[in-house]
Design an enzyme around this catalytic site. Structure first.
Site, PDB file in Angstrom:
ATOM      1  N   THR A 120       0.873  -1.173   0.000  1.00 55.42           N
ATOM      2  CA  THR A 120       0.000   0.000   0.000  1.00 55.42           C
ATOM      3  C   THR A 120       0.911   1.224   0.000  1.00 55.42           C
ATOM      4  O   THR A 120       1.663   1.437   0.957  1.00 55.42           O
ATOM      5  CB  THR A 120      -0.881   0.035   1.261  1.00 55.42           C
ATOM      6  N   LYS A 174      -7.829   1.334  -2.996  1.00 58.22           N
ATOM      7  CA  LYS A 174      -7.462   0.918  -1.628  1.00 58.22           C
ATOM      8  C   LYS A 174      -7.636   2.073  -0.636  1.00 58.22           C
ATOM      9  O   LYS A 174      -8.225   1.905   0.438  1.00 58.22           O
ATOM     10  CB  LYS A 174      -6.004   0.435  -1.652  1.00 58.22           C
ATOM     11  N   LYS A 193      -1.674   5.108   8.638  1.00 62.19           N
ATOM     12  CA  LYS A 193      -0.900   5.170   7.388  1.00 62.19           C
ATOM     13  C   LYS A 193      -1.829   5.359   6.181  1.00 62.19           C
ATOM     14  O   LYS A 193      -1.617   6.235   5.345  1.00 62.19           O
ATOM     15  CB  LYS A 193      -0.083   3.879   7.222  1.00 62.19           C
TER      16      LYS A 193
END
Ligand code: NAD
Length: 290
Positions: free
Chosen positions: A87, A162, A237
């Site tokens: 990611t 995502k 994050k």
């Protein structure tokens, strides 16, 4: 196939092991992590990548992805596949894909959801960005490591999907937790609250499948003292990535920003680091309105 796998941490190790168990010849590299079952280890990223038909990366962030990409792209054979499952920020994903494509490689950004359990069980969901040809190259490996893969469009769109998904997840978890904390103070039993909301218009994945209240709903990290699961640090994050992306394209995301600020306080100033992201509930329980 001859596969190189770079980044063998919590997620990468079981993914690489699943590819090896399915009969692929997997060569791995990590700076510190041990060798997963069935995988042979290389001494460097370059050694893991050279001559492989496909290289997969599963790294902590965009800066590391860019440095590994700079080390390996020139060593890979034209026509080989470069699948990044980390990611990372959309910009890094697009930059690395452009470099790989310019070198004659088939590039895919394919971040995952499903966590460590999904990685071990081979039940991840992949959100992929790249050309049709790149996606077709990667699809058989997605079938081994996951249960679903969605081709979201050109390079970077996997990362876009995502971070949009996880921005919704962070916001929804906070909403679910603050509603439970309010219900407590109003004298509403948590089990009754679950029974109503999980079958009413407030239902959501965070309430119905991952309930943040211990002993209520299906088993979740709340029933295991908020051990992750999906750590609050990783939620922070991903929320930060969503806000970096929103700034880059001038998108209004007020709740995404507020969720980022709350998880930042929780992880950096309070006791949230290392706890599941649903531990927002005990956090709210302790607070009044100020
Ligand atoms: P991790 O920290 O356990 O693993 C990352 C690994 O990369 C480490 O073992 C590290 O040593 C290695 N590494 C770093 N720099 C390297 C380099 N230059 N060369 C080789 N190896 C290097 O992290 P993780 O939990 O496995 O997560 C990996 C990625 O997956 C992250 O981008 C994360 O956001 C994403 N992700 C994690 C989860 C989860 O639940 N853990 C869920 C979905 C997505």
């Amino acid at each position: 196939m001859k596969i190189g796998f770079i980044g063998l941490g919590n997620m990468g190790a079981p993914m690489a092991a699943n590819l090896a168990a399915a009969g692929h010849d997997v060569t791995g590299f990590d700076l510190v992590a041990p060798c997963p079952n069935g995988v042979s280890m290389a001494a460097s990223a370059a050694e893991a990548a050279a001559g492989r038909e496909i290289v997969i990366t599963m790294l902590p962030n965009g800066a590391l992805l860019q440095s590994v990409a700079a080390e390996i792209i020139a060593l890979m054979d034209k026509g080989a596949g470069f699948i990044d499952c980390s990611t990372v920020d959309v910009e890094s994903a697009r930059k690395v894909a452009a470099q790989a494509t310019a070198a004659g490689l088939l590039a895919v950004d394919a971040p995952v959801s499903g966590g460590i359990g999904g990685a071990s069980g081979g039940t991840l969901t992949f959100m992929a960005g790249g050309t049709e040809q790149s996606f077709a190259m990667a699809a058989p490996l997605f079938d081994i490591m996951g249960q679903k893969a969605v081709h979201c469009g050109p390079s970077g769109n996997g990362q876009a999907a995502k971070i949009c998904n996880n921005m919704i997840l962070g916001i929804t978890m906070i909403g679910t937790c603050e509603a439970f904390a309010l219900a407590d103070k109003l004298g509403l039993d948590r089990g009754k609250m679950f029974d109503v909301v999980s079958t009413s218009s407030g239902y959501s994945w965070t309430m119905n499948a991952y309930c943040p209240a211990p002993g209520v709903g299906p088993t979740s990290p709340a029933d295991n003292d908020y051990k992750p699961g999906f750590a609050a640090d990783l939620m922070l994050k991903d929320l930060r990535l969503s806000q970096t992306a929103a700034e880059a394209v001038d998108a209004a995301t007020p709740l995404g920003q507020h969720a980022t600020d709350l998880y930042k306080s929780f992880v950096e100033d309070e006791d949230g680091s290392g706890r599941d992201f649903s531990a927002m509930l005990p956090r709210f329980e302790k607070l009044g309105r100020d």
